[in-house]
Every structure is written in C-alpha cells, then in structure tokens.
Scaffold this motif. Structure first.
Motif, PDB file in Angstrom:
ATOM      1  N   UNK A  67       0.744  -1.391   0.070  1.00 46.41           N
ATOM      2  CA  UNK A  67      -0.107   0.008   0.006  1.00 46.41           C
ATOM      3  C   UNK A  67       0.689   1.344  -0.236  1.00 46.41           C
ATOM      4  N   UNK A  68       2.049   1.006   0.421  1.00 47.07           N
ATOM      5  CA  UNK A  68       2.834   2.323   0.592  1.00 47.07           C
ATOM      6  C   UNK A  68       3.192   3.303  -0.516  1.00 47.07           C
ATOM      7  N   UNK A  69       3.262   2.600  -1.772  1.00 46.27           N
ATOM      8  CA  UNK A  69       3.304   3.437  -2.788  1.00 46.27           C
ATOM      9  C   UNK A  69       2.103   4.164  -3.305  1.00 46.27           C
ATOM     10  N   UNK A  70       0.963   3.663  -2.951  1.00 50.41           N
ATOM     11  CA  UNK A  70      -0.290   4.384  -3.102  1.00 50.41           C
ATOM     12  C   UNK A  70      -0.486   5.582  -2.095  1.00 50.41           C
ATOM     13  N   UNK A  71       0.013   5.419  -0.969  1.00 49.18           N
ATOM     14  CA  UNK A  71      -0.097   6.345  -0.015  1.00 49.18           C
ATOM     15  C   UNK A  71       1.041   7.506  -0.385  1.00 49.18           C
ATOM     16  N   UNK A  72       2.190   7.184  -1.113  1.00 56.98           N
ATOM     17  CA  UNK A  72       3.389   7.760  -1.463  1.00 56.98           C
ATOM     18  C   UNK A  72       3.908   8.211  -0.113  1.00 56.98           C
ATOM     19  N   UNK A  73       4.222   6.928   0.885  1.00 57.98           N
ATOM     20  CA  UNK A  73       4.920   7.169   1.974  1.00 57.98           C
ATOM     21  C   UNK A  73       6.036   6.112   2.217  1.00 57.98           C
ATOM     22  N   UNK A 101       0.144  14.341   7.156  1.00 64.19           N
ATOM     23  CA  UNK A 101       0.803  13.434   8.380  1.00 64.19           C
ATOM     24  C   UNK A 101      -0.438  12.191   8.592  1.00 64.19           C
ATOM     25  N   UNK A 102      -1.563  12.144   8.265  1.00 63.51           N
ATOM     26  CA  UNK A 102      -2.119  10.858   8.254  1.00 63.51           C
ATOM     27  C   UNK A 102      -3.258  10.843   7.161  1.00 63.51           C
ATOM     28  N   UNK A 103      -3.106   9.676   6.496  1.00 56.89           N
ATOM     29  CA  UNK A 103      -4.157   9.379   5.454  1.00 56.89           C
ATOM     30  C   UNK A 103      -5.002   8.334   5.680  1.00 56.89           C
ATOM     31  N   UNK A 104      -6.459   8.158   5.771  1.00 58.60           N
ATOM     32  CA  UNK A 104      -7.149   7.323   6.042  1.00 58.60           C
ATOM     33  C   UNK A 104      -7.678   6.872   4.462  1.00 58.60           C
ATOM     34  N   UNK A 140      -2.132   5.432   7.168  1.00 60.02           N
ATOM     35  CA  UNK A 140      -0.520   5.763   7.077  1.00 60.02           C
ATOM     36  C   UNK A 140      -0.506   7.027   7.987  1.00 60.02           C
ATOM     37  N   UNK A 141       0.872   7.155   8.695  1.00 61.46           N
ATOM     38  CA  UNK A 141       1.078   8.214   9.624  1.00 61.46           C
ATOM     39  C   UNK A 141       2.569   8.661   9.281  1.00 61.46           C
ATOM     40  N   UNK A 142       2.659   9.894   9.392  1.00 60.97           N
ATOM     41  CA  UNK A 142       3.993  10.490   9.336  1.00 60.97           C
ATOM     42  C   UNK A 142       4.715  10.320  10.735  1.00 60.97           C
ATOM     43  N   UNK A 143       6.329  10.414  10.474  1.00 65.02           N
ATOM     44  CA  UNK A 143       7.066  10.330  11.729  1.00 65.02           C
ATOM     45  C   UNK A 143       6.454  11.457  12.704  1.00 65.02           C
ATOM     46  N   UNK A 144       6.045  12.659  12.212  1.00 65.61           N
ATOM     47  CA  UNK A 144       5.406  13.650  13.267  1.00 65.61           C
ATOM     48  C   UNK A 144       4.228  13.377  13.773  1.00 65.61           C
ATOM     49  N   UNK A 145       3.507  12.315  13.157  1.00 61.06           N
ATOM     50  CA  UNK A 145       2.087  11.959  13.653  1.00 61.06           C
ATOM     51  C   UNK A 145       2.535  10.764  14.568  1.00 61.06           C
ATOM     52  N   UNK A 146       3.286   9.815  14.344  1.00 60.26           N
ATOM     53  CA  UNK A 146       3.658   8.945  15.530  1.00 60.26           C
ATOM     54  C   UNK A 146       4.199   9.416  16.511  1.00 60.26           C
ATOM     55  N   UNK A 147       5.011  10.710  16.564  1.00 64.82           N
ATOM     56  CA  UNK A 147       5.266  11.314  17.643  1.00 64.82           C
ATOM     57  C   UNK A 147       4.185  11.712  18.513  1.00 64.82           C
ATOM     58  N   UNK A 148       3.267  12.624  17.838  1.00 63.51           N
ATOM     59  CA  UNK A 148       1.965  13.034  18.383  1.00 63.51           C
ATOM     60  C   UNK A 148       1.377  12.097  19.161  1.00 63.51           C
ATOM     61  N   UNK A 149       1.323  11.036  18.838  1.00 67.85           N
ATOM     62  CA  UNK A 149       0.387  10.052  19.539  1.00 67.85           C
ATOM     63  C   UNK A 149       1.026   9.586  20.694  1.00 67.85           C
ATOM     64  N   UNK A 150       2.203   9.729  21.232  1.00 67.24           N
ATOM     65  CA  UNK A 150       2.681   9.822  22.361  1.00 67.24           C
ATOM     66  C   UNK A 150       2.342  10.780  23.424  1.00 67.24           C
ATOM     67  N   UNK A 159       4.974   3.886   8.461  1.00 65.07           N
ATOM     68  CA  UNK A 159       4.516   2.805   8.688  1.00 65.07           C
ATOM     69  C   UNK A 159       2.776   3.055   8.315  1.00 65.07           C
ATOM     70  N   UNK A 160       2.462   1.915   7.691  1.00 66.52           N
ATOM     71  CA  UNK A 160       0.669   1.934   7.617  1.00 66.52           C
ATOM     72  C   UNK A 160       0.216   0.923   8.628  1.00 66.52           C
ATOM     73  N   UNK A 161      -1.058   1.281   9.131  1.00 66.92           N
ATOM     74  CA  UNK A 161      -1.610   0.425   9.844  1.00 66.92           C
ATOM     75  C   UNK A 161      -2.988  -0.152   9.177  1.00 66.92           C
ATOM     76  N   UNK A 162      -3.494  -1.254   9.496  1.00 67.51           N
ATOM     77  CA  UNK A 162      -4.544  -1.942   9.007  1.00 67.51           C
ATOM     78  C   UNK A 162      -5.648  -2.551  10.295  1.00 67.51           C
ATOM     79  N   UNK A 163      -6.775  -1.805  10.055  1.00 72.16           N
ATOM     80  CA  UNK A 163      -7.594  -1.995  11.499  1.00 72.16           C
ATOM     81  C   UNK A 163      -8.817  -2.414  10.908  1.00 72.16           C
ATOM     82  N   UNK A 164      -9.445  -3.573  11.603  1.00 75.13           N
ATOM     83  CA  UNK A 164     -10.808  -4.022  11.055  1.00 75.13           C
ATOM     84  C   UNK A 164     -11.904  -2.934  11.447  1.00 75.13           C
TER      85      UNK A 164
END
Ligand SMILES: *Cc1c(COP(=O)(O)O)cnc(C)c1O
Length: 394
Positions: free
Chosen positions: A47-53, A186-189, A206-216, A56-61
């Motif tokens: 999926x990463x090339x489609x996000x252009x990132x 920063x985040x694409x759904x 998908x979340x950018x490094x900045x978004x992953x940091x914001x999650x903390x 890390x990409x996460x998959x949630x049910x």
C-alpha cells in the motif's frame, strides 16, 4: 453467481473482481501464524506507494469512519484547536468526530460542489493560533469533488508549520495519485470497499513520523483504535485483535491485481471512466453537480432535473440492472451519483450510460439513441490521448 449481475455504480462498496470474490471464500487460518504474517506484510508494504509514503501503515478492522476516528483520537487531546475543512457530508463527519472527543473545532465550510480554496484555508489557519490539526477530505464522495490536497497542505504549512494535516482519502486512495510524504501530509485514511476492490471491513491508515510522535502526547481515550498497538503488533506479523480475515484475503488479492495492472494504468483508467461518465451524463441532459475544475475521478454527481419523476426513472434504471447512488444529507432527493472506482471498466460506464439512455427514452426525455454513449466513448478515448476526428463524432 447470478445470470445477470447488476452494474453496481455506487461509490462503494464497489464490485469485486472474480478472483477477489474467490479469495474471500477461502478457509480461515490462524491469525497468529506465519501465513497471516506474510499476508499482512504484503498488504502494508504494497500500500505504501499508493499513499506515497515510506512511513508505517496500519490496518484496522473497521469501516472507513473508524479509520477517521482513529486519526482523531490518536493525535489529539481534548481542548486542542482543530480546523475542520468541509466540502460535504464526509468533511462534516470528520469534524464531528473531533468535536465529540472534545477538540475545539473551527469549521471552514465550502459551498457544496466546490473544492476548498487554498487562500481561505490559509486565512482560517492564520486566524486559529496554536492550531493542533487540520482536517481535509481528499475526495468528497457526497458531492463528487476532489480537493487539491497538495495546495491545501501547502497553505496550512505556510501558516502553521507544526500543525498535523489529517486527510480522509477513503474514496480516493488507490484510484488517483497521492504523495503523502512530498505534500507534507501527516495521516491518510482509506477503506477496503472503495478503490481496493474488496468488501467493507478494513481501514488502512498511514502516519508520518510527526504523527507517530504526536500519538505519544495525545490524551484522547483510545483502546481498540490505538494505532501504536496496531503498529507494534504488525512488527510481529499480527494485528492486536482478530482481523476480518476474509477481507484481508481480498485486499491481498486486490493489491496483487493492482500490482499487475500498475499504478499509472489504474490512474488512467479512473480518469477515462470519470471523463466518460461526465460526458455521457451531460449528453443525456443532466447538469453535473461539481465544479468541472474539481470534478472527482471516482464519483460523478448530477442534479435530478425538476421535471423528472426520479422514482420512476430510477426504477427503470434498476430494472435494467444499473444501481446508482442517491444524494446524502441535504442533497437527498436532489442529486444522484454514479460511482467509477475500483474494479471499473470503460465498458461498464458506457453500459450504464446506455441504460440511462433507455430510461430517458422510456420517460419521454428528448435524447437521441446512442448519442450519449458516443459522447462518453469519445471522452474516454480522448482521456487516453486518442484523437477522435470531428467527422467521427456523433
Ligand atoms: C465511504 C467514505 C467514508 C466512510 O466509510 P464507511 O466505511 O462507510 O465508514 C468516509 N469518507 C469518505 C470520503 C468516503 O467515501
């Protein structure tokens, strides 16, 4: 499989290619075993090339809306200032989720049918000092409008370099180019039932490094939707909770098909189908809803003419096997929508236009048999760069 399958022309869930349908019927496997791990890895990497990132990409049910909720609760704290840019029903929904969890949301509403204006976004962000996040809709499925995300993200960055830019591309990603890293998003759904040619049930984020940091730092409550748990489990080839395995099979197969076709061909096919849909509907006398400069590549909306008995017309369309979508929210009964995303061919669009021609003739609308189909076909050819001589046009 029915003898006659409907031509499902709604903007999701989209029709499944035969091999995707078969994949969904496979036997269950241990979701803590190596086969699942390999599949999850293929999906998250594919999926990463489609996000252009490269992030890390996460998959949630969950449905796509669960993905939007995950974007909100993982990055924000109650009281955070948020600008919700809305150009339709889904933009309203994104802003509503942030508000429900306690964000201090300033809405910027564009007139429905138009894209958001970069200068207005910039102005609103400037007027919101300390803004934590800006919510954008990439493809507004309710109006058939596509936002220029690169321009809007640049407008946000110009005023608020540190703000998080969260994008709903549930019905855009996989069908049109997207460059999350280059655009500073920063985040694409996205969601399995739109361009990914699979059943509903999975959201990919998908979340950018900045978004992953914001999650903390973010303190909005979250458990099931905690993206960090999904990222950490994925590092071990797993999901934190039991995933919708049948849909995972399908997305895996859908991505395989997309890899075979190649992104440029997929994007060109969506362009051509969109052009055909717009030309065909216009030739049938329907006024298109969206500003032509911002027309979506995945769904086309048109006004229901005032003198048309929509129920009777749509009944005839349905009887002939084409399923259209109605309007949402304040557009209910006012517009109809024709979806062209995922597993869609030019021939399916020409078929739908042909059916609308039949229904138009049946309801006494002044159309010339074949003219709208011809207009749609010319538009598709031109979208593919094939010159159509004037003499060959209907
Ligand atoms: C379909 C869609 C959603 C929501 O998806 P659900 O799976 O119905 O929750 C969100 N945003 C956009 C733009 C969509 O097209």
């Amino acid at each position: 499989v029915d003898r006659f399958e409907p031509n499902l022309r709604i903007p999701g869930p989209t029709a499944l290619p035969p091999s995707v349908r078969t994949a969904g019927g496979r036997q269950m496997i241990n979701h803590r075993g190596p086969e699942f791990a390999a599949m999850l890895e293929r999906i998250l990497t594919g999926m990463k090339p489609f996000f252009g990132t490269t992030s890390d990409v996460a998959m949630i049910t969950t449905a796509g809306s669960g993905g939007l909720e995950a974007a909100v609760v993982n990055t924000m704290s109650p009281g955070d200032k948020v600008v919700g840019v809305s150009i339709g029903s889904f933009g309203d929904r994104f802003a509503k989720i942030a508000g429900i969890y306690g964000a201090d949301v300033t809405k910027l509403d564009a007139e429905w049918g138009y894209a958001a204006a970069a200068d207005e976004v910039r102005e609103t962000v400037r007027a919101t000092p300390g803004v934590k996040a800006v919510l954008l809709t990439h493809n507004e499925t309710s109006t058939g409008v596509m936002n220029p995300i690169a321009d809007l993200a640049a407008a946000v960055r110009a005023e608020a370099p540190d703000a998080l830019i969260l994008v709903d591309s549930v019905s855009g990603l996989g069908a049109v180019p997207f460059e999350m890293d280059d655009w500073g998003v920063d985040i694409v759904v996205t969601g399995s039932q739109k361009a990914w040619m699979s059943a509903p049930g999975l959201a990919m984020i998908a979340a950018s490094p900045r978004a992953w940091a914001a999650m903390e730092q973010a303190t909005m409550p979250r458990f099931y939707l905690d993206l960090r748990a999904h990222r950490d489990a994925a590092a071990n080839g797993q999901t934190p909770f039991t995933p919708a395995i049948a849909v995972v099979y399908q997305v895996d197969e859908g991505l395989r098909l997309m890899g075979e076709e190649g992104a440029p061909a997929i994007f060109a096919r969506h362009e051509a189908c969109a052009a055909a849909a717009r030309a065909g509907l216009s030739a049938l006398g329907f006024q298109l809803f969206a500003d032509p400069a911002a027309a979506s590549k995945t769904v086309t909306a048109a006004w229901v003419p005032e003198d048309l008995d929509w129920k009777a017309f749509n009944g005839e369309v349905k009887r002939r096997g084409v399923v259209l979508a109605g309007g949402q929210g304040k557009l209910t009964g006012k517009i109809f929508r024709l979806g062209h995303l995922g597993s869609v061919t030019i021939e399916e669009i020409l078929g739908a236009i042909s059916t609308l021609e039949f229904a138009s003739l049946a309801s006494g609308r002044p159309v010339t048999p074949g003219a709208a189909v011809a207009a749609a076909q010319v538009a598709a050819l031109e979208a593919y760069g094939v010159a159509v001589p004037a003499a060959a046009r209907a």
